[in-house]
Design an enzyme around this catalytic site. Structure first.
Site, PDB file in Angstrom:
ATOM      1  N   THR A 125       0.816  -1.218   0.000  1.00 28.33           N
ATOM      2  CA  THR A 125       0.000   0.000   0.000  1.00 28.33           C
ATOM      3  C   THR A 125       0.852   1.271   0.000  1.00 28.33           C
ATOM      4  OG1 THR A 125      -1.689  -1.205   1.239  1.00 28.33           O
ATOM      5  CG2 THR A 125      -1.868   1.198   1.231  1.00 28.33           C
ATOM      6  N   ARG A 270     -25.589 -10.635  34.543  1.00 26.53           N
ATOM      7  CA  ARG A 270     -26.176  -9.295  34.744  1.00 26.53           C
ATOM      8  C   ARG A 270     -27.685  -9.372  34.966  1.00 26.53           C
ATOM      9  NH1 ARG A 270     -25.031  -4.134  36.304  1.00 26.53           N
ATOM     10  NH2 ARG A 270     -26.364  -2.637  35.227  1.00 26.53           N
ATOM     11  N   GLU A 365      -6.351  -5.697   3.902  1.00 22.05           N
ATOM     12  CA  GLU A 365      -6.214  -6.822   2.954  1.00 22.05           C
ATOM     13  C   GLU A 365      -7.394  -6.879   1.989  1.00 22.05           C
ATOM     14  OE1 GLU A 365      -4.456 -10.505   4.296  1.00 22.05           O
ATOM     15  OE2 GLU A 365      -3.676  -9.506   6.066  1.00 22.05           O
ATOM     16  N   THR A 367     -10.747  -4.086   0.940  1.00 19.35           N
ATOM     17  CA  THR A 367     -11.993  -3.633   1.568  1.00 19.35           C
ATOM     18  C   THR A 367     -13.144  -4.565   1.157  1.00 19.35           C
ATOM     19  OG1 THR A 367     -12.535  -2.243  -0.325  1.00 19.35           O
ATOM     20  CG2 THR A 367     -11.240  -1.208   1.426  1.00 19.35           C
ATOM     21  N   GLU A 369     -15.655  -3.720  -0.466  1.00 24.86           N
ATOM     22  CA  GLU A 369     -15.977  -3.438  -1.874  1.00 24.86           C
ATOM     23  C   GLU A 369     -15.047  -4.220  -2.802  1.00 24.86           C
ATOM     24  OE1 GLU A 369     -15.613  -1.135   0.540  1.00 24.86           O
ATOM     25  OE2 GLU A 369     -17.698  -0.534   0.742  1.00 24.86           O
TER      26      GLU A 369
HETATM   27  C1  LIG Z   1      -3.974  -1.047  10.487  1.00 25.70           C
HETATM   28  C2  LIG Z   1      -3.681  -1.288   9.046  1.00 25.70           C
HETATM   29  C3  LIG Z   1      -2.733  -2.243   8.691  1.00 25.70           C
HETATM   30  C4  LIG Z   1      -2.411  -2.440   7.351  1.00 25.70           C
HETATM   31  N1  LIG Z   1      -1.391  -3.303   6.998  1.00 25.70           N
HETATM   32  C5  LIG Z   1      -0.939  -3.329   5.719  1.00 25.70           C
HETATM   33  C6  LIG Z   1       0.247  -4.054   5.363  1.00 25.70           C
HETATM   34  O1  LIG Z   1       0.864  -4.710   6.207  1.00 25.70           O
HETATM   35  N2  LIG Z   1       0.686  -3.998   4.079  1.00 25.70           N
HETATM   36  C7  LIG Z   1       0.036  -3.277   3.119  1.00 25.70           C
HETATM   37  O2  LIG Z   1       0.503  -3.254   1.978  1.00 25.70           O
HETATM   38  N3  LIG Z   1      -1.112  -2.588   3.408  1.00 25.70           N
HETATM   39  C8  LIG Z   1      -1.599  -2.588   4.679  1.00 25.70           C
HETATM   40  N4  LIG Z   1      -2.733  -1.870   5.000  1.00 25.70           N
HETATM   41  C9  LIG Z   1      -3.422  -1.124   3.953  1.00 25.70           C
HETATM   42  C10 LIG Z   1      -4.816  -1.650   3.600  1.00 25.70           C
HETATM   43  O3  LIG Z   1      -4.715  -2.857   2.917  1.00 25.70           O
HETATM   44  C11 LIG Z   1      -5.511  -0.534   2.781  1.00 25.70           C
HETATM   45  O4  LIG Z   1      -5.824   0.499   3.685  1.00 25.70           O
HETATM   46  C12 LIG Z   1      -6.771  -1.025   2.096  1.00 25.70           C
HETATM   47  O5  LIG Z   1      -6.456  -1.920   1.057  1.00 25.70           O
HETATM   48  C13 LIG Z   1      -7.602   0.132   1.513  1.00 25.70           C
HETATM   49  O6  LIG Z   1      -6.819   1.021   0.793  1.00 25.70           O
HETATM   50  P1  LIG Z   1      -6.944   2.606   1.075  1.00 25.70           P
HETATM   51  O7  LIG Z   1      -6.776   2.786   2.534  1.00 25.70           O
HETATM   52  O8  LIG Z   1      -6.013   3.307   0.182  1.00 25.70           O
HETATM   53  O9  LIG Z   1      -8.441   2.969   0.699  1.00 25.70           O
HETATM   54  P2  LIG Z   1      -8.992   3.323  -0.769  1.00 25.70           P
HETATM   55  O10 LIG Z   1      -8.523   2.318  -1.754  1.00 25.70           O
HETATM   56  O11 LIG Z   1      -8.698   4.750  -1.059  1.00 25.70           O
HETATM   57  O12 LIG Z   1     -10.540   3.139  -0.590  1.00 25.70           O
HETATM   58  C14 LIG Z   1     -11.416   4.150  -0.060  1.00 25.70           C
HETATM   59  C15 LIG Z   1     -12.839   3.653  -0.223  1.00 25.70           C
HETATM   60  O13 LIG Z   1     -13.171   3.580  -1.634  1.00 25.70           O
HETATM   61  C16 LIG Z   1     -13.579   2.262  -1.961  1.00 25.70           C
HETATM   62  N5  LIG Z   1     -13.117   1.939  -3.307  1.00 25.70           N
HETATM   63  C17 LIG Z   1     -11.852   2.101  -3.810  1.00 25.70           C
HETATM   64  N6  LIG Z   1     -11.826   1.694  -5.092  1.00 25.70           N
HETATM   65  C18 LIG Z   1     -13.062   1.241  -5.396  1.00 25.70           C
HETATM   66  C19 LIG Z   1     -13.660   0.685  -6.555  1.00 25.70           C
HETATM   67  N7  LIG Z   1     -12.979   0.491  -7.676  1.00 25.70           N
HETATM   68  N8  LIG Z   1     -14.983   0.361  -6.513  1.00 25.70           N
HETATM   69  C20 LIG Z   1     -15.705   0.541  -5.382  1.00 25.70           C
HETATM   70  N9  LIG Z   1     -15.189   1.066  -4.242  1.00 25.70           N
HETATM   71  C21 LIG Z   1     -13.890   1.406  -4.255  1.00 25.70           C
HETATM   72  C22 LIG Z   1     -12.950   1.373  -0.907  1.00 25.70           C
HETATM   73  O14 LIG Z   1     -13.621   0.120  -0.784  1.00 25.70           O
HETATM   74  C23 LIG Z   1     -13.064   2.245   0.320  1.00 25.70           C
HETATM   75  O15 LIG Z   1     -14.349   2.144   0.870  1.00 25.70           O
HETATM   76  C24 LIG Z   1      -3.095  -1.703   6.338  1.00 25.70           C
HETATM   77  C25 LIG Z   1      -4.078  -0.771   6.710  1.00 25.70           C
HETATM   78  C26 LIG Z   1      -4.348  -0.548   8.043  1.00 25.70           C
HETATM   79  C27 LIG Z   1      -5.341   0.527   8.392  1.00 25.70           C
END
Ligand SMILES: Cc1cc2nc3c(=O)[nH]c(=O)nc-3n(C[C@H](O)[C@H](O)[C@H](O)COP(=O)(O)OP(=O)(O)OC[C@H]3O[C@@H](n4cnc5c(N)ncnc54)[C@H](O)[C@@H]3O)c2cc1C
Length: 381
Positions: A125, A270, A365, A367, A369
């Site tokens: 990410t 409770r 890992e 969302t 979606e």
């Molecule tokens: C505590 C924590 C630990 C993590 N650990 C790791 C790790 O070890 N390694 C790593 O690589 N990543 C890691 N991540 C990252 C995690 O996998 C991402 O946050 C996640 O995949 C979502 O990406 P984003 O945060 O950029 O959200 P975005 O991709 O920006 O998504 C924002 C919203 O838009 C929606 N969306 C995006 N694109 C589409 C689409 N095409 N159609 C419909 N809806 C869509 C999403 O579902 C979401 O609701 C971690 C995240 C957290 C918070």
């Protein structure tokens, strides 16, 4: 749900015992202080949990991914942070080296990772590349016998602990014939000059799991640190995530079950209006629905793991398991808090921690979606 074979059942009960006696008592304090549970992780290492799916020749236990998932469920039941340290350490950290590393890389890195003496991070990410993980901007350019890496990664688990030995990162290493980016995976040891794990995030939950943004500023590693084939890094990482969805579904199933267990216990003790609250049908039905969610989540991840271990396609089933289990955890955490009334909003109660921790299960890992996209694709849509 099939009955577990004896060796799986034994492992599950050993980890359940460890979770109740060692993990649970330590977890509230680590959560409150946002500290990494080094002493618990060391014990998990001694038990062989970090080596569960790896062969003995690399210091593993010679088990499989289902064994890992059963352990994750039991840990997730009492503490999601600890479960995620194992999930990310094995499923995301060590597994790319096991699947895509050459013999030398496996011999060099796996024994320490399989023993839990060291941890590895999975750097996919980026600030502008989450669900759209192929939008990687980090670059790795060849300069003689070195890769020079520049860019940023975001939200990387296990990337900044005292025992982190490496992070595998995806980086653009060129352009394909079709004009698209060629993305490769490179092993970056933690002590590489120019590689910085920035200060940890202030998160809503998973407080004792280690998560950092990473910066690469002319970070140089030997060309031999290329993991797998050049240009195959993105595809390789996506396959790691397919497996990882079973593991995170197991953590979520544990969380959902933990909420049921705590709620049953509380509803039996409770009293309100002269009766145990569990005798009110509205409370009993709420808990019954929670149990049904946990059961469904467990069936879903067992089935995905069964297909995977049988060498059959499992992408759709892993996505279903991840989605169903993470929603079960979130829904159960909300309902368990309701069953506990005001006490459920107090951090000293385990359900309050599940309430804060569970939301990220629907995001990390992939969302919900993204899981729906994968399921729809599996249906040919
Ligand atoms: C505590 C924590 C630990 C993590 N650990 C790791 C790790 O070890 N390694 C790593 O690589 N990543 C890691 N991540 C990252 C995690 O996998 C991402 O946050 C996640 O995949 C979502 O990406 P984003 O945060 O950029 O959200 P975005 O991709 O920006 O998504 C924002 C919203 O838009 C929606 N969306 C995006 N694109 C589409 C689409 N095409 N159609 C419909 N809806 C869509 C999403 O579902 C979401 O609701 C971690 C995240 C957290 C918070």
């Amino acid at each position: 749900m099939p009955e577990l074979e004896e060796h799986y059942a034994d492992l599950k009960s050993t980890v359940a015992d460890f979770a109740d006696k060692v993990v649970a008592p330590a977890s509230a304090e680590h959560d409150r202080n946002h500290t990494f549970p080094y002493e618990v992780v060391a014990q998990m290492g001694q038990m062989g949990l970090f080596g569960l799916p790896f062969p003995e020749e690399y210091g593993g236990m010679g088990g499989d991914y289902f064994a890992l998932s059963l352990a994750l469920e039991e840990l997730g039941r009492v503490d999601q942070s600890t479960a995620m340290t194992l999930e990310a350490g094995v499923g995301l950290g060590a597994m790319p080296i096991f699947h895509f590393g050459n013999e030398e890389q496996k011999q060099k890195w796996l024994p320490d990772l399989a023993a839990g003496r060291k941890l590895a991070g999975f750097g996919l990410t980026e600030p502008g590349a989450g669900s759209d993980a192929g939008a990687t901007k980090t670059t790795a350019k060849r300069d003689g016998d070195q890769w020079v890496i520049n860019g940023n990664k975001q939200f990387i688990t296990n990337s900044g602990t005292d025992i982190t030995s490496l992070v595998t990162v995806t980086a653009v290493t060129g352009t394909r014939e079709n004009g698209k980016k060629a993305i490769s995976t490179i092993i970056v040891p933690s002590d590489t000059p120019g590689f910085t794990a920035e200060p940890a995030y202030d998160k809503v939950g998973w407080n004792s799991s280690d998560t950092h943004p990473l910066t690469f500023a002319d970070a140089r590693v030997p060309v031999e640190n290329l993991l797998g084939e050049e240009g195959r890094g993105y595809a390789n990482f996506l396959s790691i995530l397919d497996e990882g969805r079973i593991a995170i579904a197991a953590v979520a199933t544990g969380a959902a079950q933990g909420c049921v267990d705590e709620s049953v216990k509380y509803a039996r003790e409770r009293e309100s209006m002269g009766q145990k609250i569990g005798s009110f049908q509205s409370i009993a039905f709420k808990i019954a629905r929670m149990e049904a969610r946990a059961h469904t989540a467990r069936c879903a991840y067992y089935e995905a793991a069964r297909l995977m271990l049988a060498g059959k396609p499992f992408k759709k089933e892993a996505a279903i398991a991840k989605m169903v289990a993470s929603e079960a955890a979130m829904d159960n955490a909300r309902d368990a808090t309701q069953v506990h009334g005001g006490y459920g909003f107090m951090n000293e109660y385990p359900v309050a921690r599940h309430y804060r921790d569970s939301k990220i299960l629907e995001i990390g890992e992939g969302t919900t979606e993204v899981q729906l996209m994968l399921i729809a694709r599996g249906l040919g849509l």
